[in-house]
Scaffold this active site. Sequence first.
Site, short mmCIF file in Angstrom:
data_model
loop_
_atom_site.label_atom_id
_atom_site.label_comp_id
_atom_site.label_asym_id
_atom_site.label_seq_id
_atom_site.Cartn_x
_atom_site.Cartn_y
_atom_site.Cartn_z
N ASP A 191 0.89 -1.16 0.00
CA ASP A 191 0.00 0.00 0.00
C ASP A 191 0.92 1.21 0.00
O ASP A 191 1.45 1.60 1.04
CB ASP A 191 -0.90 -0.02 1.24
CG ASP A 191 -1.85 1.17 1.27
OD1 ASP A 191 -2.32 1.58 0.20
OD2 ASP A 191 -2.11 1.67 2.37
N ASP B 238 -2.65 1.18 6.95
CA ASP B 238 -1.80 0.90 5.77
C ASP B 238 -1.34 -0.55 5.77
O ASP B 238 -1.20 -1.17 4.71
CB ASP B 238 -0.58 1.83 5.77
CG ASP B 238 -0.97 3.28 5.95
OD1 ASP B 238 -1.26 3.94 4.95
OD2 ASP B 238 -1.00 3.73 7.11
N GLU C 258 -1.19 -1.18 -4.83
CA GLU C 258 -2.43 -0.45 -5.06
C GLU C 258 -2.23 0.55 -6.20
O GLU C 258 -1.28 1.32 -6.20
CB GLU C 258 -2.86 0.30 -3.80
CG GLU C 258 -4.21 0.97 -3.96
CD GLU C 258 -4.71 1.57 -2.67
OE1 GLU C 258 -5.33 0.84 -1.89
OE2 GLU C 258 -4.47 2.77 -2.46
#
Length: 190
Positions: free
Chosen positions: A7, A141, A68
């Site tokens: 992430d 996260d 991501e």
Amino acid sequence: MRVLGIDPGLTRCGLGVVEGTVGRPPTLVAVGVARTPAELDPARRLVQIERAVQDWLAEHRPEVVTIERVFAQHNVQTVMGTAQAAGVAMLVAARAGLPVVLHTPSEVKAAITGSGRADKRQVGEMVTRILRLPEAPRPADAADALALAICHLWRGGAAGRYADAVAGASRPTNGYAAAVAAHARGGRKA
């Protein structure tokens, strides 16, 4: 399959490794966050993220890295830092010879919770359930990185196998298949 989910973020870059196979629940291998100080020059912060991703690749030896996909937000500074961190992660993985797959936030949310509009709390709760953890990984996260890895196990792995099967089916493997393929082209040879 062992998957490293990332992430990306310039201040906090979530990292999560899960392992799993089709038909079995995934298991947690490792989870953490690479942090960089806001007062540090952005280039130096990116170097720290690079080192963190390199360390995770060396220690956990994933077969694929999923990151991501960065999307537009209202805060341009945040988007820039996130995109830069994602680029560094992609570069490190590519240098290591690993496949890199991008998943959108809504794709990950839908895979994990069943809704592409789920909030961070819902994603964290489902990651906790799926991996049978005593509590949700913190900060968010870290949970998001695990969600990316799980999403890839559930969706990306199947999509990759499907693409391989389609590609394999389109290649003639014997004389009969070549004749069928030539007939499909109107009798012309390739």
